[in-house]
Write a protein that holds these residues in place. Sequence first.
Motif, PDB file in Angstrom:
ATOM      1  N   PHE A  51       0.824  -1.055   0.086  1.00  0.00           N
ATOM      2  CA  PHE A  51      -0.013   0.098   0.062  1.00  0.00           C
ATOM      3  C   PHE A  51       0.872   1.320  -0.046  1.00  0.00           C
ATOM      4  O   PHE A  51       2.217   1.076   0.462  1.00  0.00           O
ATOM      5  CB  PHE A  51      -0.779  -0.097   1.322  1.00  0.00           C
ATOM      6  CG  PHE A  51      -0.178   0.115   2.749  1.00  0.00           C
ATOM      7  CD1 PHE A  51       0.065   1.179   3.220  1.00  0.00           C
ATOM      8  CD2 PHE A  51      -0.017  -1.060   3.485  1.00  0.00           C
ATOM      9  CE1 PHE A  51       0.676   1.495   4.340  1.00  0.00           C
ATOM     10  CE2 PHE A  51       0.511  -1.068   4.527  1.00  0.00           C
ATOM     11  CZ  PHE A  51       1.055   0.032   5.164  1.00  0.00           C
ATOM     12  N   VAL A  53       0.678   5.583   0.824  1.00  0.00           N
ATOM     13  CA  VAL A  53      -0.287   6.733   1.472  1.00  0.00           C
ATOM     14  C   VAL A  53       0.591   7.937   0.837  1.00  0.00           C
ATOM     15  O   VAL A  53       1.765   8.170   1.165  1.00  0.00           O
ATOM     16  CB  VAL A  53       0.017   6.688   3.159  1.00  0.00           C
ATOM     17  CG1 VAL A  53      -0.701   7.601   3.763  1.00  0.00           C
ATOM     18  CG2 VAL A  53      -0.249   5.186   3.539  1.00  0.00           C
ATOM     19  N   ILE A  66      -5.067   6.602   0.326  1.00  0.00           N
ATOM     20  CA  ILE A  66      -4.266   5.312   0.475  1.00  0.00           C
ATOM     21  C   ILE A  66      -4.740   4.308  -0.465  1.00  0.00           C
ATOM     22  O   ILE A  66      -5.914   3.952  -0.985  1.00  0.00           O
ATOM     23  CB  ILE A  66      -5.024   4.818   1.778  1.00  0.00           C
ATOM     24  CG1 ILE A  66      -4.655   5.609   3.056  1.00  0.00           C
ATOM     25  CG2 ILE A  66      -4.220   3.464   1.980  1.00  0.00           C
ATOM     26  CD1 ILE A  66      -5.308   5.125   4.187  1.00  0.00           C
ATOM     27  N   SER A  68      -3.942   0.524  -2.262  1.00  0.00           N
ATOM     28  CA  SER A  68      -3.463  -0.620  -2.006  1.00  0.00           C
ATOM     29  C   SER A  68      -3.411  -1.622  -3.159  1.00  0.00           C
ATOM     30  O   SER A  68      -4.246  -1.319  -4.227  1.00  0.00           O
ATOM     31  CB  SER A  68      -4.330  -1.424  -0.850  1.00  0.00           C
ATOM     32  OG  SER A  68      -5.745  -1.542  -1.334  1.00  0.00           O
ATOM     33  N   SER A  83      -8.470   1.664  -3.521  1.00  0.00           N
ATOM     34  CA  SER A  83      -8.336   3.322  -3.122  1.00  0.00           C
ATOM     35  C   SER A  83      -9.256   3.904  -2.090  1.00  0.00           C
ATOM     36  O   SER A  83     -10.405   3.640  -2.431  1.00  0.00           O
ATOM     37  CB  SER A  83      -7.954   3.935  -4.311  1.00  0.00           C
ATOM     38  OG  SER A  83      -7.598   5.356  -4.155  1.00  0.00           O
TER      39      SER A  83
END
Length: 315
Positions: A51, A53, A66, A68, A83
């Motif tokens: 993931f 950030v 975020i 992933s 997302s």
Amino acid sequence: MHYLPEADSAALITEELAFTAVREALIAAAGTEAEIFPAVLGHGSDPRNRFTVKSAASARHAGVKIGSYWPGNADHGLARHNSVVLLFDQERGRIATVVEAGVANAYRTAAADAVAADVLARPDTTTLTVFGTGHQALYECTALARVRPISSVQVVARTPEHGERFLARLAEHNLPGRLVDAENACRTADVIVTATTATAPLFDAAWVRPGTHVATMGSDAHGKQELPPGLLATARLFCDLPSQSVRIGELQHVAGPIADGTLTATAIGDVLTGRATGRRSEDDITVFDSSGIALQDLFVAEALLAAATTTGGQT
């Protein structure tokens, strides 16, 4: 708290909405009233599950995206990519809005390449070569066909089976495609898009003909690589955010200039506002590295919320 679930954001997102919001975000990123903070790369208990950030603030909003990538989801009939965007209430520091944006993120990513191609690709571009047949590749093709008269899509696939399935998906969008080997696909392309998880060059720099525009948007992280270093040494380089592109994007492979701090790469926002020059001649080879910035996500989330309000969707 406002909440826009995945079903609603997927129904509201369009190429036009994504293009407009992303273009505005890229302009803001090159200005002085926004700040983009370093991306944080992480993984789940299983290191294969990753993931990212990404966060930013502008004059209008501040928040976090975020994103992933869970490769095993395919075995369960689920999307590998997901997302979610979180927008702050800036007066109180609490989360004011949550937007699930799995499908919207694919539109947003493709929109960045379309915005760049709109100012960097030759106007007479008709032949698109795409490396990759996965989740993102189709969005890239349809977004680019919106800004240039694409009449042929050349697909470079890992296997014939993957390629044939992708050609069928292209046909559903009235995009004629064919499977081509990497060398011929590059030598005859007006635009090359790489949408893979590669960590080594996908083709030889000598195969790229003058005038080609190249867009690279693979899985950005330390060590990602889709383009040959020789191409980066001779092409004109553009990106969404230079400081991020040299860290986790394709520009980390411009060896010497990164080490001594002399890398010259132009933020596409400066081209959009006229502060920098884009394509200078028909023979320029241009490269746009899209590493993905949080401002894009914040602007898209804001546009989705406005669309939801207009249509009476859940907020």
